[in-house]
Motif scaffolding. Sequence first.
Motif, PDB file in Angstrom:
ATOM      1  N   ILE A 106      -7.001 123.607 107.384  1.00 58.27           N
ATOM      2  CA  ILE A 106      -7.612 124.870 107.362  1.00 58.27           C
ATOM      3  C   ILE A 106      -6.497 125.788 107.830  1.00 58.27           C
ATOM      4  N   PRO A 107      -6.154 126.664 107.193  1.00 61.06           N
ATOM      5  CA  PRO A 107      -5.079 127.717 107.763  1.00 61.06           C
ATOM      6  C   PRO A 107      -5.893 128.777 108.776  1.00 61.06           C
ATOM      7  N   VAL A 108      -4.659 129.503 109.382  1.00 58.75           N
ATOM      8  CA  VAL A 108      -5.300 130.613 110.666  1.00 58.75           C
ATOM      9  C   VAL A 108      -4.598 131.814 110.206  1.00 58.75           C
ATOM     10  N   ASP A 109      -5.199 132.931 110.436  1.00 61.30           N
ATOM     11  CA  ASP A 109      -4.606 134.228 110.507  1.00 61.30           C
ATOM     12  C   ASP A 109      -3.511 134.333 111.301  1.00 61.30           C
ATOM     13  N   GLU A 110      -2.975 135.777 111.365  1.00 56.29           N
ATOM     14  CA  GLU A 110      -2.082 136.178 112.404  1.00 56.29           C
ATOM     15  C   GLU A 110      -2.673 136.086 113.902  1.00 56.29           C
ATOM     16  N   ASP A 111      -3.702 136.201 113.993  1.00 51.38           N
ATOM     17  CA  ASP A 111      -4.561 136.163 115.377  1.00 51.38           C
ATOM     18  C   ASP A 111      -4.625 134.929 115.896  1.00 51.38           C
ATOM     19  N   GLY A 112      -4.575 133.894 114.827  1.00 43.51           N
ATOM     20  CA  GLY A 112      -4.907 132.409 115.183  1.00 43.51           C
ATOM     21  C   GLY A 112      -6.354 132.096 114.843  1.00 43.51           C
ATOM     22  N   GLN A 113      -7.055 132.722 114.043  1.00 49.40           N
ATOM     23  CA  GLN A 113      -8.399 132.513 113.659  1.00 49.40           C
ATOM     24  C   GLN A 113      -8.435 131.880 112.317  1.00 49.40           C
ATOM     25  N   VAL A 114      -9.232 130.688 112.191  1.00 42.37           N
ATOM     26  CA  VAL A 114      -9.399 130.168 111.123  1.00 42.37           C
ATOM     27  C   VAL A 114      -9.866 130.903 109.903  1.00 42.37           C
ATOM     28  N   ILE A 115      -9.517 130.883 108.794  1.00 40.06           N
ATOM     29  CA  ILE A 115      -9.854 131.507 107.522  1.00 40.06           C
ATOM     30  C   ILE A 115     -10.873 130.913 106.806  1.00 40.06           C
ATOM     31  N   ILE A 116     -11.937 131.211 106.968  1.00 42.49           N
ATOM     32  CA  ILE A 116     -13.174 130.767 106.569  1.00 42.49           C
ATOM     33  C   ILE A 116     -13.112 130.670 105.093  1.00 42.49           C
ATOM     34  N   GLU A 117     -12.542 131.576 104.288  1.00 35.94           N
ATOM     35  CA  GLU A 117     -12.529 131.784 102.895  1.00 35.94           C
ATOM     36  C   GLU A 117     -11.634 130.512 102.461  1.00 35.94           C
ATOM     37  N   GLU A 118     -10.575 130.192 103.089  1.00 38.68           N
ATOM     38  CA  GLU A 118      -9.742 129.216 102.814  1.00 38.68           C
ATOM     39  C   GLU A 118     -10.412 127.769 103.052  1.00 38.68           C
ATOM     40  N   TYR A 119     -11.111 127.772 103.916  1.00 35.71           N
ATOM     41  CA  TYR A 119     -11.817 126.578 104.342  1.00 35.71           C
ATOM     42  C   TYR A 119     -12.717 126.207 103.220  1.00 35.71           C
ATOM     43  N   ALA A 120     -13.558 127.021 102.873  1.00 36.16           N
ATOM     44  CA  ALA A 120     -14.398 127.261 101.609  1.00 36.16           C
ATOM     45  C   ALA A 120     -13.550 126.520 100.480  1.00 36.16           C
ATOM     46  N   LYS A 121     -12.532 126.821 100.229  1.00 35.26           N
ATOM     47  CA  LYS A 121     -11.814 126.433  99.200  1.00 35.26           C
ATOM     48  C   LYS A 121     -11.355 125.071  99.314  1.00 35.26           C
ATOM     49  N   LEU A 122     -11.171 124.391 100.360  1.00 31.39           N
ATOM     50  CA  LEU A 122     -10.890 123.068 100.540  1.00 31.39           C
ATOM     51  C   LEU A 122     -11.826 122.093 100.545  1.00 31.39           C
ATOM     52  N   LEU A 123     -13.116 122.628 100.647  1.00 28.85           N
ATOM     53  CA  LEU A 123     -14.516 121.755 100.692  1.00 28.85           C
ATOM     54  C   LEU A 123     -14.671 121.335  99.010  1.00 28.85           C
ATOM     55  N   ASN A 124     -14.953 119.949  98.984  1.00 26.81           N
ATOM     56  CA  ASN A 124     -15.240 119.440  97.579  1.00 26.81           C
ATOM     57  C   ASN A 124     -15.921 118.054  97.657  1.00 26.81           C
ATOM     58  N   PRO A 125     -16.644 117.595  96.677  1.00 31.57           N
ATOM     59  CA  PRO A 125     -17.095 116.386  96.629  1.00 31.57           C
ATOM     60  C   PRO A 125     -16.510 115.104  97.327  1.00 31.57           C
ATOM     61  N   LYS A 126     -15.183 115.097  97.544  1.00 32.56           N
ATOM     62  CA  LYS A 126     -14.301 114.140  97.859  1.00 32.56           C
ATOM     63  C   LYS A 126     -14.331 114.472  99.771  1.00 32.56           C
ATOM     64  N   THR A 127     -14.638 115.095  99.996  1.00 35.18           N
ATOM     65  CA  THR A 127     -14.611 115.604 101.604  1.00 35.18           C
ATOM     66  C   THR A 127     -15.549 114.768 102.228  1.00 35.18           C
ATOM     67  N   LYS A 128     -15.053 114.169 103.277  1.00 34.51           N
ATOM     68  CA  LYS A 128     -15.940 113.047 103.888  1.00 34.51           C
ATOM     69  C   LYS A 128     -16.041 113.398 105.087  1.00 34.51           C
ATOM     70  N   LEU A 129     -15.294 113.966 105.756  1.00 42.45           N
ATOM     71  CA  LEU A 129     -15.096 114.341 107.408  1.00 42.45           C
ATOM     72  C   LEU A 129     -14.451 115.774 107.391  1.00 42.45           C
ATOM     73  N   VAL A 130     -15.097 116.479 108.350  1.00 42.48           N
ATOM     74  CA  VAL A 130     -14.391 117.733 108.886  1.00 42.48           C
ATOM     75  C   VAL A 130     -14.382 117.663 110.467  1.00 42.48           C
ATOM     76  N   SER A 131     -13.224 117.428 110.815  1.00 45.04           N
ATOM     77  CA  SER A 131     -12.758 117.596 112.352  1.00 45.04           C
ATOM     78  C   SER A 131     -12.169 118.548 112.964  1.00 45.04           C
TER      79      SER A 131
END
Length: 556
Positions: A298-323
């Motif tokens: 999951i990428p972060v922005d210039e302030d060091g905050q996770v970019i939730i919109e980009e996280y949503a794009k990473l999620l898919n049926p193959k995702t088995k663990l988020v750590s």
Amino acid sequence: MSSNHQHVNGNGLPDVNILAQLANQYFKSAPNGQASIPTYRLEPPAHSNGTVPQSVAGSGISPSALEQGAAFNIKDPQTSLPDPHFVTGQVPKSVAGSGISPAVKNAEEVPSFEQELQQIIKQISIPFPVSQLPDFSAPSFYFLSGQLSSGNAQPPFDLNTIKADFPILKQQVNGRPLIWLDNAATTQKPKQVIERISQFYETENSNIHRAAHELAARATDAYEGARKKVQGFLGAASPNEIVFVRGATEAINLVAQSWGEQFLKAGDEIIVSHLEHHANIVPWQQLAAKKGLVLRVIPVDEDGQVIIEEYAKLLNPKTKLVSFTQVSNALGTVTPAAEITAMARTTGAKVLIDGAQAVSHKRVNVQELNCDWYVFSGHKVFGPTGIGVLYGKEALLNDMQPWQGGGNMIRDVTFEHTAYQPAPARFEAGTGNIADAVGLGAALDYVSKIGLELIELYEHNLLHYATGLLKQVKGLRLIGTAADKAGVLSFVLEGFKTEEVGAYLNKQGIAVRSGHHCAQPILRRFGVESTVRPSLALYNTCADIDALVQALHQIR
């Protein structure tokens, strides 16, 4: 306020002029801190012409720790006042972007304390008689020293008492009083923890379980009692969900080598964030290389905050663990843990949260988070080293294969077959770190008695105070400026190596961490290989911050 209402105006609110006078008296009566100025006044400090910004050392009050338009309602009768900055539950967020805090922007914008008090008074809503307010004129080192007359009031946050609980803070380093600002690496231990460990070895020392003698019973009770304390501290459903390990690193490795080895297969995907400590990257990399898994970030922005919109794009049926980490050790970023977890559930993925940097700063409830595993280290929450916790949902733990074999984790053994104990014993092979588990229980008792809500509020306002002053140091760049942060202040100083800054501060008796903080990917995201990292805990003061800032001005 006195009971005869002599400090109350016609509207039933504190009289502004009287309150200003009392604030003057309050500041004059406060003991000087290590870097305190000679007198306290209700005027803006000087911040120009290269002078070191002067704080109100020893008062704990930032020149302007309030966000514009923030509302403070005094609804909690358990909260003592006299400084309305610190009302339980009203934690202001810092301003995102380049480390700019509401604390200080420039000299022209710094309001006087009188102006700030006027602003605060306008925003206060008092649901109980004014006569119940504490006496603002009573001397106190910090805040929350009064008590409201209302039943089961929580003890006040008394910084003098808290600092006295930590024997190590009484020493001098290089001829200066020790200022410990390396809390993200490890916290110091209160005498209550030290004495509890000593008591165990003096009166209870024995191996636990399966013994008929008295000391074994005492040791077992102490060890299992500590487990129940951890359960309560995390809000777990059962003590069976609490596994004692060496620390957060071992806990993550346990999950990787047990659940990951057992259930993940080639092509499955694991998501981590760019903020992670190496301990929450390397075990998954090793597992991915071994089993053909895919690791996504999951990428972060210039302030060091996770970019939730980009996280949503990473999620898919193959995702088995988020750590992911709840609080970044390198930047202090507080991640939206509940939101990240809920989003992972939409794919059926399991969730592991690294809480090593969170548990000493904020209250955690694993059932509310709905994570599958939660890990932390005892030494990050004023407990001993070499002890930590893996929380896991009980049914899930019982489905996981043991990762170590030996005594205590077995139910029955033949040369042909072994039957394992249910959780947590199935993951506690051999003789555990009994004494330090008991010490961890004492540490959790300690912070729980003070109140994690008060700790979070105090540290957050101290973070505001420090951020504003650090921004005025020429050539200083803060790394990590998220809107929601815990007490971490990573920075680089133009013209100086981080180790040079750390060494200079050490000469002043100030302990900070200089290096990559076992979080190289996130530092490289900001174009640096290392930072200087002061980090805060409940025993730090405005005077500690003043000494740090003064030293940084001097090194320039």
